[in-house]
Design an enzyme around this catalytic site. Structure first.
Site, PDB file in Angstrom:
ATOM      1  N   PRO A  71      42.977  36.409  39.351  1.00  0.00           N
ATOM      2  CG  PRO A  71      42.999  36.238  41.949  1.00  0.00           C
ATOM      3  CD  PRO A  71      42.500  35.581  40.590  1.00  0.00           C
TER       4      PRO A  71
ATOM      5  CB  CYS B  43      42.278  30.246  47.334  1.00  0.00           C
ATOM      6  SG  CYS B  43      43.117  28.924  48.403  1.00  0.00           S
ATOM      7  CG  HIS B  44      42.210  34.237  46.273  1.00  0.00           C
ATOM      8  ND1 HIS B  44      43.427  33.801  46.695  1.00  0.00           N
ATOM      9  CD2 HIS B  44      41.612  34.732  47.346  1.00  0.00           C
ATOM     10  CE1 HIS B  44      43.420  33.987  48.092  1.00  0.00           C
ATOM     11  NE2 HIS B  44      42.373  34.482  48.579  1.00  0.00           N
ATOM     12  N   GLY B  45      39.955  32.055  42.757  1.00  0.00           N
ATOM     13  CA  GLY B  45      39.188  31.789  41.475  1.00  0.00           C
ATOM     14  C   GLY B  45      40.214  31.998  40.233  1.00  0.00           C
TER      15      GLY B  45
ATOM     16  CG  HIS C 145      46.300  35.286  43.871  1.00  0.00           C
ATOM     17  ND1 HIS C 145      45.263  35.145  44.719  1.00  0.00           N
ATOM     18  CD2 HIS C 145      46.563  36.687  43.787  1.00  0.00           C
ATOM     19  CE1 HIS C 145      45.075  36.213  45.185  1.00  0.00           C
ATOM     20  NE2 HIS C 145      45.545  37.062  44.805  1.00  0.00           N
TER      21      HIS C 145
END
Lengths: 444, 298, 178
Positions: free
Chosen positions: C157, C142-144, C123
């Protein structure tokens, strides 16, 4: 000669740009349609050569700065990293190091041209002074650049030159030491000094480029001088800069690059010093500390007198003489082509400067002409390098302070042609100069 | 005015010739006599190498012999910190394999094999202890001593210089190195040799204060802290080249020249191409210049 | 070219221009040849390239353990998978996922227990950690983004699976990466 512009924008884009920022007009007026005397000889190509040198140094330096590390523990090794591991690093490094020498070679020829043809005389005094400023900036840049590889010569060159300022302690107690401590950023030349020299070495060339811009502007106000020293009187005396001088300068630049390439590829260390391949060691001084060749004449003047302060002042004065030149030379005739007496003194001046350079590379007590032997030590005695330096330095100063001022008052000059074009017109054309021996075409 | 100018011309001609002649004689003709406390050394003359001149190249077999001399004799005391084992396999180097020109030097089997013979310092990632591990091609040459003080302590206070750029760091370069290594002589009568030092006429030095003979016959040369190392059969060469001291010295001088300037051959070859290109370009530009200026009286 | 009174007459313009074109063309070639080294010097230097390939001893990595190795400035996960992890990965070979790939295509034949991945989330570049996350694999804080036991993106993501470096086994317990 600054007349009005002949630029005519041809496309819609050019017209649009010309109204907003007339940069194409400026380029056209400066370098394309600029009326230039048609009799400029090859001595006049060194300005263009110098511009190319500056670009070469800036581009190669910029690229070296991507790999060089300005820390006293890492600098030497980072230069070796460039030489060994960076793609084409060895070539870029040698271009930069030898480029500095070529830059000074060109600037000395350029200055000599100015001295001979009176290019410093009215109305070009500011042009000359800007040139002197460029020369000073070049010397500062080169001095700091040589420190960066952090070899033995780098280090001790920095030590010797920065220590010169401590001579001012004689004038005002403490001020000299304060200056050197401030320059060093410490109590000796060390990492702090190296770092700031790197920063300034990166900055100064761009200042040089700015002053070069002013230098060319100052040139274009009166227009170029020429070998006759006679002003341009009509369009017949000139040709447009492009293509006549773009191609002549181009050719001269290529010949210069041939010499440059020979050094870079076949004798890259010839102008350097073996001791600079030894990492800097504050505890061991090389037997013989020498600056790079282009500083040798001033180094000789510095060492000509035993007194440190007087030596420093003399060395700075030697450079100051150049700044004063337009007002020291009293001759009404510009070009030494028509000043036969001045010509010989000029040649001796060149020889004296070369001689000073030779002296600067030797130890002061070396004997030039042996007269006998010292009974106690068995060493030869006689006319030493220091004595020769004094003689030559005396001539150097006399040339500026005595010879040129007096010559202008007492010399006999040859007749000057009426116009630039006169010397090449067939006999019976415009009035020829009197004096059968004076042939203006023949160079001095 | 004409006669006067002619007179001055003539007079100045004579004066100028005389002046310049004197200057020339003083500067160029007369040899500079060294002053007291002067460093002297015998000139390293009459030595030639395969890489001399604008077309010279390194002889790979000699580079390999020279590396062997370094590895077996010199590396006991002299470091070569600026070289890595992979450098040995780079194009132009002693162990470059022309059959695999595109193989990255770090992956050369020769470089790996040579590197694996040496142990270099490292840290154990599990325990944090200082350990030694076999070197890889990426590692720099292992130094014989961990630091300068250990080197001095093992060599009577003298520091054996690092050899990475020694061929560039001494006047005379590889020729000087060759002559120095072979040039040890017995100290002449009248010379006092300090303990732990050896007389070598090629080593720059000032013998004045060590000489008790006639003052105008001070021997040239100096004292070196390294004893003579290259004796016959000290190193056995794999290619059966006789192990004379001369061959050993010549090989190691060649190797050191390469170590100081590994890109030398590439430099000369590029230089030739550049000079030829510039000559052609200059010629064309000159013709262009003459063409443009043809009808301008100047 | 010169358009003033200096213009010559009766000259073949082609002949007059050729030498200039030849000179300028040579110049252009020279400029290009000179520019190349200055551009190429920014490419990785020899010492950087020397570390482009590393040999790693993996004898000490026991099943269920992961070794993190620095390679080309990035972390590389060398994971010795347990049979359970391998089974979970193979079971989902044809499940619906953003970047479909079989587990076999992400390991070497006969060495399925060794999973070697570049440990950089596809990502925005954070380093995922193992053990948390719904699919038993890696999770990027960080963003799952969630990766499974084969390093394939399953949730979150990230657009692609964890990248595989070039590697080969040079011995039973030695792997050369890069």
């Amino acid at each position: 000669m600054s007349g009005h512009s002949t630029y005519e924008p041809k496309t819609a884009f050019e017209r649009w740009l010309d109204v907003r920022l007339p940069i194409l007009r400026m380029a056209h007026d400066t370098a394309i349609d600029f009326p230039t005397p048609k009799n400029l000889n090859y001595w006049y190509t060194f300005g263009g050569i110098l511009a190319v040198c500056l670009v070469i140094q800036i581009v190669s330096g910029l690229v070296l700065a991507m790999h060089y590390v300005a820390n006293s523990a890492l600098a030497f090794n980072s230069v070796e990293h460039i030489m060994r591991d960076v793609n084409h690093g060895w070539m870029i490094r040698y271009i930069h190091a030898n480029g500095a020498s070529m830059f000074f070679l060109a600037v000395y020829v350029h200055i000599a041209r100015g001295l001979y043809y009176g290019s410093y005389k009215a109305p070009r005094e500011i042009l000359w002074l800007l040139g002197c400023v460029i020369y000073l900036l070049m010397m500062a840049t080169a001095f700091m650049g040589y420190v960066l590889p952090w070899g033995q010569m780098s280090y001790y060159g920095a030590v010797v030159i920065t220590n010169l300022f401590s001579a001012f302690d004689r004038l005002i107690p403490g001020v000299g030491t304060a200056i050197t401590t401030w320059l060093w950023g410490g109590f000796a030349v060390d990492n702090a000094t190296l770092n700031r020299f790197f920063s300034l070495h990166y900055l100064l060339p761009f200042m040089i480029a700015g002053v070069v811009g002013l230098h060319i502007w100052a040139l274009h106000v009166p227009g170029n001088n020429n070998p006759t020293g006679v002003d341009v009187k009509s369009k017949e005396d000139t040709v447009p800069f492009h293509p006549y001088y773009t191609v002549k300068d181009g050719f001269a630049i290529l010949v210069f690059l041939l010499l440059f390439s020979w050094f870079v590829f076949f004798a890259p260390e010839a102008l350097g010093h073996a001791d600079n391949q030894v990492p800097a060691n504050p505890l061991v001084t090389p037997i013989h500390i020498v600056p790079e060749w282009y500083f040798l004449p001033f180094y000789a003047i510095l060492r000509a007198v035993p007194d440190k302060l007087v030596g420093v002042l003399l060395m700075f004065s030697a450079i100051a003489m150049l700044f004063l030149l337009p007002w020291l030379d009293t001759s009404k005739v510009r070009s030494m082509r028509y000043r036969p007496m001045a010509r010989w003194f000029f040649l001796i001046f060149i020889a004296a400067t070369l001689g000073l350079g030779w002296c600067g590379g030797k130890l002061p007590d070396d004997v030039v002409i042996a007269v006998g032997r010292d009974a106690a030590s068995g060493d030869p005695t006689g006319f030493t390098v220091v004595m020769l330096s004094r003689v030559l330095a005396a001539y150097y100063f006399a040339y500026f302070l005595l010879i040129l001022p007096l010559l202008g008052l007492f010399e006999k000059t040859l007749a000057i042609p009426e116009t630039i074009s006169t010397p090449v017109l067939p006999k019976g054309g415009a009035s020829m100069p009197s004096g059968a021996t004076a042939s203006p075409e023949k160079k001095g | 005015m004409t006669k006067l100018s002619m007179g001055f011309q003539a007079a100045f001609s004579r004066v100028r010739v005389g002046l310049l002649a004197t200057l020339a004689a003083a500067l160029l003709g007369a040899a500079v006599q060294p002053a007291s406390a002067k460093t002297t050394a015998r000139e390293a003359e009459g030595v030639s190498f395969s890489f001399d001149g604008p077309f010279g190249v390194f002889d790979q077999a000699e580079l390999q012999r020279g590396y062997k001399v370094y590895a077996e004799v010199c590396s006991a005391c002299h470091s070569m910190k600026l070289l890595s084992y992979r450098d040995l396999a780079q194009p132009g180097g002693p162990f470059y394999d022309p059959k695999h020109p595109n193989l990255p030097p770090a992956q050369s089997p020769y470089a790996k094999a040579i590197a694996a013979q040496y142990k270099v310092a490292d840290i154990d990632h599990d325990t944090g202890d200082a350990i030694e591990r076999p070197a890889t091609p990426a590692d720099h040459f292992r130094s014989p001593f961990p630091n300068e003080y250990a080197a001095r302590a093992a060599n009577g206070g003298a520091l054996p210089p690092d050899l990475s750029v020694i061929a560039r760091a001494r006047e005379g370069g590889p020729a000087y190195i060759y002559k120095l290594l072979l040039g040890y002589e017995d100290a002449p009568k009248g010379m006092t040799v300090p303990d732990g030092k050896y007389y070598n006429p090629y080593m720059p030095g000032d013998m004045g204060s060590f000489w008790s003979g006639p003052k105008d016959k001070v021997p040239e040369g100096g004292f070196i802290s390294m004893a003579k190392q290259l004796t016959p059969d000290r190193v056995q060469f794999d290619d059966k080249t006789p192990s004379t001291a001369e061959n050993e010295a010549h090989a190691v001088a060649t190797f050191l020249a390469w170590a100081a300037d590994p890109h030398m051959v590439e430099r000369k070859q590029t230089g030739l191409a550049v000079m030829l290109f510039l000559l052609v370009f200059t010629g064309l530009t000159y013709l262009s210049y003459r063409q443009i200026w043809r009808n301008v009286s100047h | 070219m010169a358009e003033t009174a200096h213009e010559t007459h009766g000259e073949d313009p082609h002949r007059r221009d050729f030498i200039h074109i030849a000179a300028m063309a040579t110049g252009a070639v020279g400029v290009a040849a000179t520019a190349w080294p200055f551009i190429d010097q920014m490419n990785p230097s020899a010492d950087t390239l020397a570390l482009a390939s590393i040999e790693q001893d993996i004898s000490k990595v026991t099943p269920g353990q992961q070794l993190v190795v620095l390679w080309r400035g990035k972390p590389v996960f060398v994971r010795h998978r347990t049979p359970a992890e391998i089974a979970a990965a193979v079971k989902d070979d044809h499940a619906d996922m953003r970047d479909p790939a079989t587990d076999a295509s992400r390991t070497k034949p006969g060495k399925q227990e060794w999973l070697i991945l570049i440990g950089v989330c596809t990502h925005l570049g954070c380093v995922p950690s193992f053990g948390t996350g719904d699919y038993g694999g890696w999770f990027c804080p960080c963003h799952g983004s969630v990766y499974d036991t084969s390093g394939r993106i399953r949730k979150g993501p990230a657009p692609k699976n964890l990248e595989l470096p070039d590697y080969e086994f040079t011995g039973p317990t030695k792997v050369k990466i890069g």
